[in-house]
Design an enzyme around this catalytic site. Structure first.
Site, PDB file in Angstrom:
ATOM      1  N   LYS A  69       0.861  -1.189   0.000  1.00 17.75           N
ATOM      2  CA  LYS A  69       0.000   0.000   0.000  1.00 17.75           C
ATOM      3  C   LYS A  69       0.897   1.240   0.000  1.00 17.75           C
ATOM      4  O   LYS A  69       1.871   1.325   0.750  1.00 17.75           O
ATOM      5  CB  LYS A  69      -0.881  -0.029   1.250  1.00 17.75           C
ATOM      6  CG  LYS A  69      -1.435   1.255   1.808  1.00 17.75           C
ATOM      7  CD  LYS A  69      -2.476   1.964   1.027  1.00 17.75           C
ATOM      8  CE  LYS A  69      -3.112   3.138   1.765  1.00 17.75           C
ATOM      9  NZ  LYS A  69      -3.602   2.887   3.121  1.00 17.75           N
ATOM     10  N   ASP A  99     -12.745   0.582   4.452  1.00 21.72           N
ATOM     11  CA  ASP A  99     -11.938   1.360   5.390  1.00 21.72           C
ATOM     12  C   ASP A  99     -12.364   1.097   6.836  1.00 21.72           C
ATOM     13  O   ASP A  99     -12.352   1.989   7.679  1.00 21.72           O
ATOM     14  CB  ASP A  99     -11.986   2.857   5.089  1.00 21.72           C
ATOM     15  CG  ASP A  99     -10.682   3.568   5.453  1.00 21.72           C
ATOM     16  OD1 ASP A  99      -9.779   2.922   6.001  1.00 21.72           O
ATOM     17  OD2 ASP A  99     -10.576   4.783   5.205  1.00 21.72           O
TER      18      ASP A  99
END
Length: 426
Positions: A206, A339
């Site tokens: 990421k 998220d």
């Protein structure tokens, strides 16, 4: 003594007992065919060694003599759900600055708790896009070894970011000289940091291509990493078979991430027509967390989220949902990314109804959380469907999720790789 206490705390969070995988005959009232959207009546599945080995109906595939039976009368089955954007070390209900002071062992215990909660909510696979100290990599390995309970995890390790950017820690005084462990500036440093993450067990990467909502002093629309830096990260990750997720709210950062070759763009709040077309051209998946804004704007102030961050959430909220609607209408590739941590883990499925509200059909929303996510991870051959040869990741609900996706907020049955972790009686 302290180490013993930490290990004991982690182990106490494991499920005390679950049904071991043996050859099983599973039946239900109905099954969702995720590819076609058809409902199959009276399905029957034979499961062996964690996989579906035969599939049919109760009429043409009767129960073999002596085989254990999983009877889900009154329920509809479908593949286990997949969430491509979670942060298991985070907990939205913990006050903002209290959580920032958590030690690495404390964060790991939180991740163990949240992993179990996530699995029990019907999410059998997740991608953890950023956590300190390789903590979630350790949780993943503990799950794989059977020490603790949770979903299948793709863990990125520390998120890559520029000095002072969204993936750095900008909350503390400069004399403390605090810098997040994923900070890497320049092409060479980015390559080295990806290699380091892989060295310590990351099976995803990421990076932060723009500013973000929950960082200090960053603007959500401003690009951070250059295209060359992004390409370097992607090159290193892809060479080792890992997918790359790019945090990107702002338009130019989204485009840079796509051109740089990332596999998915997270958030993708400020899309324009060119960015959507680029995503389609490059085959980039969009992972857009369009539920959590409701939690942040309702409970954020109470939980101690600073006004700077709440203001940025207000800037992003409507624009992101508008972008989601336009991307769906244009036919961009989408996965489910919530998220989770910005809102409580276990509530992941609340996003499904918002995906439908803002443009998807129920089937599209379910495909985003199953076969699309499996394809993003390179697991389209054994995850995301209920078919012969696929992992026996199976969930069950009462009713038809194609009529009302919100029923997936209350999953009654969870099986991962042939092992049952939740039954309708629980």
């Amino acid at each position: 003594m302290r180490t013993t206490t930490i290990i004991g705390s982690i182990m106490a969070l494991a499920v005390s007992a679950h049904i071991e995988a043996t050859d099983q005959y599973l039946t239900a009232d109905a099954m969702v065919d995720i590819k076609t959207g058809k409902i199959v009546s009276s399905p029957a599945l034979i499961i062996s060694n964690g996989k579906i080995v035969r599939i049919g109906t109760q009429k043409n595939l009767p129960k073999p003599q002596g085989m254990d039976e999983v009877d889900l009368t009154g329920h509809t089955i479908m593949p286990g759900l997949m969430d491509m954007h979670v942060h298991l070390t985070g907990d939205a209900t913990t006050p903002f600055f209290v959580e920032m002071g958590y030690s690495l062992p404390r964060q790991t215990v939180v991740a163990v708790k949240n992993a179990k909660t996530t699995l029990m909510a019907g999410y059998t696979t997740v991608r953890n896009v950023g956590a300190p100290g390789y903590s979630v990599i350790g949780v993943r390995d503990g799950i794989n070894d059977g020490d603790i309970v949770g979903p299948r995890i793709y863990a990125a390790g520390p998120s890559l970011g520029i000095t002072g950017g969204h993936c750095d820690n900008n909350f503390l005084a400069p004399e403390l000289k605090v810098k997040s462990e994923g900070v890497a500036d320049g092409v060479a440093a980015v390559r080295a940091k990806v290699r380091e993450n892989i060295k310590y067990g990351a099976n995803a990467i990421k990076l932060c291509a723009t500013g973000g909502v929950f960082s200090k002093g960053t603007k959500v629309g401003i690009q951070q990493y250059t295209v060359d830096e992004i390409k370097a990260a992607v090159d290193e990750a892809h060479r080792r078979g890992l997918t790359v997720a790019a945090h990107a709210h702002g338009t130019e950062g989204i485009k840079a991430a796509i051109i740089g070759g990332v596999d998915s763009v997270e958030h993708a709040s400020f899309l324009d027509a060119e960015a959507i077309e680029l995503a389609k051209e490059y085959g980039t998946y969009l992972s857009m967390d369009i539920y959590n804004t409701e939690y942040t704007l309702t409970f954020g102030e109470k939980n101690g989220v600073p006004e700077e961050n709440l203001n940025k959430e207000r800037q992003v909220s409507k624009r992101q949902r508008d972008s989601f609607s336009r991307a769906v209408k244009a036919g961009a590739k989408m996965v489910f990314g919530s998220d989770a941590a910005i809102y409580p883990h276990g509530d992941n499925a609340k996003q499904l109804s918002r995906m439908v509200r803002y443009g998807m059909t129920p089937l599209q929303a379910l495909q985003a959380a199953t076969i699309n996510s499996a394809t993003l991870l390179g697991r389209e051959g054994d995850l995301g469907l209920l078919e012969e040869g696929y992992m026996a990741d199976i969930i069950a609900v009462r009713g038809n999720p194609l009529d009302d996706v919100s029923i997936l907020e209350n999953v009654a049955f969870v099986m991962k790789e042939g092992e049952t972790y939740k039954t309708p009686e629980q």
